[in-house]
Design an enzyme around this catalytic site. Structure first.
Site, PDB file in Angstrom:
ATOM      1  N   LYS A 180     -25.075 -62.308 -31.243  1.00  0.00           N
ATOM      2  CA  LYS A 180     -24.673 -62.204 -32.555  1.00  0.00           C
ATOM      3  C   LYS A 180     -23.039 -61.959 -32.531  1.00  0.00           C
ATOM      4  CE  LYS A 180     -23.861 -59.467 -35.350  1.00  0.00           C
ATOM      5  NZ  LYS A 180     -22.408 -59.336 -36.013  1.00  0.00           N
ATOM      6  N   GLU A 255     -20.051 -50.993 -23.723  1.00  0.00           N
ATOM      7  CA  GLU A 255     -18.659 -50.919 -23.540  1.00  0.00           C
ATOM      8  C   GLU A 255     -17.745 -50.544 -24.693  1.00  0.00           C
ATOM      9  OE1 GLU A 255     -17.558 -54.739 -21.705  1.00  0.00           O
ATOM     10  OE2 GLU A 255     -18.326 -54.296 -19.869  1.00  0.00           O
ATOM     11  N   CYS A 288      -9.220 -52.727 -26.428  1.00  0.00           N
ATOM     12  CA  CYS A 288      -9.862 -51.177 -25.938  1.00  0.00           C
ATOM     13  C   CYS A 288      -9.207 -50.608 -24.984  1.00  0.00           C
ATOM     14  CB  CYS A 288     -11.222 -51.690 -25.416  1.00  0.00           C
ATOM     15  SG  CYS A 288     -11.418 -52.734 -24.353  1.00  0.00           S
ATOM     16  N   GLU A 385      -9.498 -43.080 -31.669  1.00  0.00           N
ATOM     17  CA  GLU A 385      -8.993 -44.620 -31.418  1.00  0.00           C
ATOM     18  C   GLU A 385      -8.625 -44.992 -32.802  1.00  0.00           C
ATOM     19  OE1 GLU A 385     -12.046 -47.449 -30.643  1.00  0.00           O
ATOM     20  OE2 GLU A 385     -10.750 -48.098 -28.791  1.00  0.00           O
TER      21      GLU A 385
END
Ligand code: NAD
Length: 490
Positions: A180, A255, A288, A385
């Site tokens: 997806k 992750e 990331c 973040e």
């Protein structure tokens, strides 16, 4: 019916790829380019029936693909990698336009890496069945049997790299996949389906269902026919997926996000640290693993800031398709507003701007490479973040203080530590993250583990760790002496 999307002369299917066929949807969603906001096209939005069909196709294809064995799969997967290589220009055009990733980085880094993600794991899978444990009593041979249908869900910041990083080991070890793609950057996954098709992967081995996360993605991860879910994305989404997966006890690999420290010790080569520091703005810091919290020994603070400012001032912000560009756009107006909001609130709370701190004049979704200081450890800008070109700088007096600051968030993905090598290594070892680079950044090897501690992830992928996740590990025990059944033996 969704029309083919044309980018720089390349035609890209907006449809799903299920059981070896292109499939249209009654529903669709629109995608834009972050470069200039132009509409790129309409992409099929998968409904329940498309997800169900993809999982069914992947389940039907699984027994034969699993039974092929690693050597025959290697032949298919080498062809798949070749077909990815043949589409290099289209993949680069797609991801620079839909995700705003630097074209030069796609050409020289990401496309070759996507090919390697497929071939490396396909070759590594050849030795998967070689793990043997000999004891005086028995021979144990440890099999890595494919688990079944694996769902692969990736974020928009690097869909080509991340999708192949997961599909490579999943397919190599005999699983089938349902992908997806991220709705803000779905095009390279569609091209991957073309490559799989051209490589002759049996129908159902590689499936792509396009759609939004909250609908198509949510439907996929709650499917009881899945054997594994490998997800890269944000923590809040991982929590939702974990709940859905929990209902079926489907194992997940996560992750997730990061707020990684970039430590500069007093004995660091400050020019090298500053040059690497500026690299954190690559992909507009929508990366990331970027070090986004600079922790600098107070003794070298001014010298470091002067050097890093000099490098950052020369960074070229602009169109990611221009080979000279070093910092491209932010993916989406929603993400842009998020980034802007973080800076405004940090300033209102007393943060000082060392450089940047405002939108960039180049275009609507461009933001100046920014460094904020005078920020409290418990403030939002230090703890959360941002996923945009906004870094923070704090100082420390001792190594212990540096380690405490480095470990003082809920995240634990990566880190960077600059200093005299043994000193930097000693500090790096105390930082609680899944990986940390000493006097360097971004060196990766497919054999090495990748993942995060704390809220940055669950599990590891890479090398053997990928196979451990995508396989059912089975110990087959064969006694060396005739076995005597006895109730008094354990
Ligand atoms: P996101 O969590 O919003 O979305 C990631 C993917 O999940 C998308 O494909 C989305 O469609 C899908 N999704 C959303 N809701 C879902 C649901 N309920 N069920 C199933 N799927 C769903 O993340 P994002 O904004 O696309 O990406 C940015 C995040 O990804 C950042 O936090 C970043 O740090 C993280 N990231 C982590 C790594 C890593 O390797 N650790 C790498 C890249 C990005």
């Amino acid at each position: 019916m969704q029309k083919t999307i044309k980018i720089d002369g390349f035609e890209i299917s907006p449809q799903h790829y299920i059981g070896g066929q292109r499939v249209a949807s009654p529903g669709c969603f629109e995608i834009f380019s972050p470069i200039d906001g132009r509409v790129l096209g309409q992409v099929a939005e998968g409904g329940d029936e498309h997800v169900a069909a993809a999982v069914a196709a992947a389940r039907a294809a699984f027994p034969a693909w699993a039974a092929l064995g690693p050597e025959k799969r290697l032949t298919y997967l080498r062809r798949f990698a070749d077909e990815i290589g043949k589409r290099s220009d289209a993949l680069c055009a797609a991801e620079s336009n839909d995700a705003g990733v630097l074209l030069s980085r796609l050409q020289h880094g990401i496309v070759p890496r996507a090919m390697q993600n497929i071939t490396w794991f396909a070759e590594a899978a050849l030795t998967l069945q070689d793990k043997i444990i000999e004891t005086t009593q028995a021979r144990h041979y440890v099999r890595h049997d494919p688990a079944g249908v694996c769902a692969i869900i990736t974020p928009w910041n690097s869909p080509l790299m991340l999708t192949t990083w997961k599909a490579g080991p999943a397919l190599a070890s005999g699983n089938t996949v349902v992908i997806k793609p991220p709705e803000w950057a779905p095009l390279t996954c569609s091209l991957l389906a073309d490559a799989a098709d051209a490589a002759g992967l049996p129908p159902g081995v590689f499936n792509v269902v396009q759609g939004l996360g909250s609908t198509t993605g949510a439907r996929l991860v709650s499917d009881p026919g899945l054997a594994r879910i490998s997800f890269t994305g944000s923590g809040p989404t991982a929590k939702i997926i974990a709940q859905a997966a929990g209902a079926n006890l489907t194992p997940c690999s996560f992750e997730l996000g990061g707020k990684s420290p970039f430590i500069v010790l007093a004995d660091a080569d400050l020019d090298a640290a500053a040059a690497t520091g500026a690299l954190m703005y690559r992909n507009a810091t929508q990366v990331c693993l970027a070090g986004t919290r600079f922790l600098v020994d107070v003794k070298v603070k001014d010298a470091f800031i002067t050097r890093m400012r000099a490098v950052v001032e020369k960074l070229r912000v602009g169109d990611p398709r221009d080979p000279a560009t070093e910092v491209g756009p932010i993916i989406h107006p929603r993400q842009f507003e998020r980034v802007k909001g973080y800076v405004e609130r940090a300033k209102a709370a007393g943060a000082q701007t060392l450089w940047g701190g405002a939108p960039h004049e180049y275009g609507a979704l461009y933001y100046q490479p920014t460094m904020l200081t005078n920020v409290a450890q418990d403030s939002e800008i230090v703890q959360q973040e941002v996923f945009g070109p906004v870094l923070v700088l704090q100082t420390f007096n001792t190594d212990d203080e540096a380690v405490a600051l480095a470990n003082g968030t809920d995240y634990g993905l990566g880190g960077v530590c600059y200093g005299e090598t043994t000193h930097a290594q000693a500090v790096a070892e105390q930082v609680r993250t899944g990986f940390i680079w000493v006097n360097s950044f971004g060196i990766r090897d497919l054999a090495a583990p990748f993942g995060g501690c704390k809220r940055s992830g669950v599990g590891r992928e890479g090398g053997d760790w990928s196979f451990e996740f995508f396989c059912d590990v089975k110990d087959v025990v064969v006694p060396k002496h005739p076995f005597k059944a006895s109730f008094s033996h354990r």
